[in-house]
Motif scaffolding. Structure first.
Motif, short mmCIF file in Angstrom:
data_model
loop_
_atom_site.label_atom_id
_atom_site.label_comp_id
_atom_site.label_asym_id
_atom_site.label_seq_id
_atom_site.Cartn_x
_atom_site.Cartn_y
_atom_site.Cartn_z
N GLN A 55 0.81 -1.22 0.00
CA GLN A 55 0.00 0.00 0.00
C GLN A 55 0.84 1.27 0.00
OE1 GLN A 55 -2.56 -0.60 3.39
NE2 GLN A 55 -4.06 -1.72 2.19
N THR A 56 2.12 1.17 0.35
CA THR A 56 2.99 2.34 0.34
C THR A 56 3.75 2.47 -0.98
OG1 THR A 56 4.86 1.13 1.32
CG2 THR A 56 3.30 2.17 2.84
N GLY A 57 3.53 1.53 -1.90
CA GLY A 57 4.19 1.58 -3.20
C GLY A 57 5.52 0.87 -3.26
N GLU A 58 5.93 0.22 -2.16
CA GLU A 58 7.19 -0.51 -2.15
C GLU A 58 6.99 -1.92 -2.70
OE1 GLU A 58 8.58 -0.51 1.83
OE2 GLU A 58 9.01 1.64 1.88
N ALA A 59 8.01 -2.41 -3.43
CA ALA A 59 7.91 -3.75 -4.03
C ALA A 59 7.81 -4.82 -2.94
CB ALA A 59 9.13 -4.00 -4.91
N MET A 60 6.93 -5.78 -3.17
CA MET A 60 6.75 -6.89 -2.24
C MET A 60 7.90 -7.89 -2.39
SD MET A 60 3.88 -6.37 -0.55
CE MET A 60 3.09 -7.91 -0.08
N PRO A 61 8.09 -8.79 -1.40
CA PRO A 61 9.16 -9.80 -1.50
C PRO A 61 9.03 -10.67 -2.75
CG PRO A 61 8.27 -9.71 0.73
CD PRO A 61 7.38 -8.84 -0.12
N ASP A 62 10.11 -11.35 -3.09
CA ASP A 62 10.17 -12.10 -4.35
C ASP A 62 9.13 -13.21 -4.42
OD1 ASP A 62 11.66 -12.52 -6.90
OD2 ASP A 62 11.92 -14.50 -6.04
N LYS A 63 8.66 -13.69 -3.26
CA LYS A 63 7.61 -14.72 -3.28
C LYS A 63 6.38 -14.23 -4.04
CE LYS A 63 5.22 -15.33 0.46
NZ LYS A 63 4.76 -15.73 1.82
#
Length: 461
Positions: free
Chosen positions: A127-135
């Motif tokens: 929700q903050t626009g940061e990329a989620m973990p590779d999973k």
């Protein structure tokens, strides 16, 4: 004379029959507008629109798109509906098809774009626009790659050689998600791919440039004379989509948990229970109608409520029954958000599970904050002044008569959990337990007197 009148009537009605026959032969083009965030409302609109287009025997469906993305779970359902639609689905990207919008567009049979439009940037973010973990990125890469592969390959014969070329290169689709993918003459590693309209045409991710839906239909689909129909969502569909927004679902969970808590803190049946019941109905009803919440998942939630009630009203203290009840409530709320079939969860991704758990935890966390805040506000000045039947206890004074009971012993006449009634010297008093749950008929000792109540502890026998 009768023959003349019959011929005259047939002559007058003939143009009407001819016009009706012509109208039946006019091809129907069905459009669905997606010009908002990709959420459950958009998913419902697309599903209803495709069903109506199929029912009306439309020649083609055109999605009129302008979106910056949205929920991955909703986008996954939408791209699946498009891939398996009986009516060919095309997309006209009016301006943006970012993130989830790119996934949906790639699922369409043909992609058309306006000059200046963009498609790509499909990295999964929070929700903050940061990329989620590779999973999470791994699942999105696989999903967008398989969507591109679903369109198959073109067979190209060059002399004695036969070449099979992807209609939409899956590697390019992956580059829209993963910045580690490098494609010669297109993009270096360290950058996520986003196409302009002209670039998309060059690399096979746009089938034509157009300035309107009409230009798409006439210039590319080849229908010069056609009927255009646009899907109009019903009020019920809008309400259902609104209630299935994760933020609204978290608020409904706050109402459910908070209502149950405050109902247990007050005698009788009142507003808190009504709020909890209303919240539960609004939470489960759209999920049940949409096929997400199944009967057994709702029963798990109800069983959790029953177990907590048993723990509070029948079994002293708070142990295995209460903890099991909490697990059942959280489990019922979470499982209802997952698109599983009975007890088969093989089609549920880690992203879907994570979002479901996050939605429930946000609601539960918010409910605890709400409980703490309201506990301090009820009965004070302002909007909540009349919620509790109480005077301003800050200005009350301890009376000498009740102060005299400090140190005395008595017996509980009701269950203390933690408040209730006790009897001292054949007189009834309000009391609050400071040693947990105390059964009726238990000997207690008065510790202190504050705010018109005696505070007691259980006497060991």
């Amino acid at each position: 004379m009768k023959t003349f009148l019959s011929l005259l009537l047939a002559g007058l009605l003939a143009p009407l029959f001819l016009l009706n026959a012509q109208n039946k032969n006019i091809p129907l083009i069905y459009t669905i507008n997606i010009n908002k965030e990709i959420d459950n409302a958009a998913r419902i609109f697309l599903s209803k629109g495709l069903a109506e287009a199929n029912q009306l025997n439309a020649q083609a469906v055109i999605i009129h798109m302008n979106t910056y993305g949205g929920l991955l779970e909703a986008a996954d359902s939408m791209r699946t509906a498009i891939l398996y639609s009986k009516v060919p689905v095309h997309v006209f990207i009016d301006n943006n098809a970012a993130s989830a919008g790119a996934l949906i567009s790639i699922a369409c049979k043909k992609i058309y774009m306006r000059k200046g439009a963009n498609i790509g940037a499909a990295t999964v973010v929070n929700q903050t626009g940061e990329a989620m973990p590779d999973k999470y990125q791994s699942y999105m890469r696989s999903m967008i790659r398989s969507t591109a592969e679903a369109h198959g390959k073109d067979t190209i014969v060059q002399g004695n050689d036969t070449i099979y070329k992807w209609k939409r290169d899956p590697r390019i689709a992956e580059a829209m998600v993963d910045d580690r993918i490098a494609i010669p003459n297109l993009i270096d590693s360290g950058k996520v791919l986003t196409f302009t309209a002209d670039e998309a045409v060059t690399w096979g991710y746009c089938d034509g440039i157009a300035e309107s839906v009409d230009e798409v239909v006439t210039s590319y689909l080849g229908y010069k004379n056609y009927e255009l129909k646009t899907y109009k969502p019903s009020f019920a569909d809008k309400i259902k989509g609104f209630l299935m927004n994760p933020f609204i679902q978290s608020l409904l969970i706050m109402c459910i948990i908070g209502g149950i808590y405050f109902e247990m803190q007050s005698p009788g049946i009142g507003f808190p229970l009504a709020a909890a019941v209303t919240g539960a109905i609004l939470y489960f009803a759209p999920l049940y109608i949409d096929g997400l919440a199944q009967n057994w998942e709702i029963l798990v939630f109800v069983a959790g409520l029953i177990l907590i009630a048993v723990e509070l009203f029948i079994i002293p203290g708070f142990g295995v029954t209460g903890i099991t009840g909490i697990v059942f409530i959280v489990g019922g709320l979470t499982l209802s958000l997952l698109n599983n079939t009975d007890f088969d969860f093989r089609g549920i991704s880690g992203t879907d599970s994570g979002k479901a758990v996050l939605t429930v935890l946000m609601g539960i966390g918010g409910s605890f904050v709400l409980m703490i805040w309201l506990s301090n506000k009820i009965g004070e000045k302002g909007l909540l002044k009349n919620v509790a039947l109480a005077t301003d206890l800050e200005q009350s004074l301890s009376t000498p008569e009740l102060n005299a009971f400090i140190g005395k012993t008595g017996k509980t006449t009701t269950v203390l959990r933690p408040s209730g009634k006790i009897e001292i010297d054949n007189a009834q008093f309000d009391a609050v337990s400071e040693s947990g749950f105390i059964e009726k008929g238990t000997n207690v000792k008065v510790l202190r007197f504050e705010n018109s109540q005696l505070y007691v502890e259980k006497l060991e026998s």
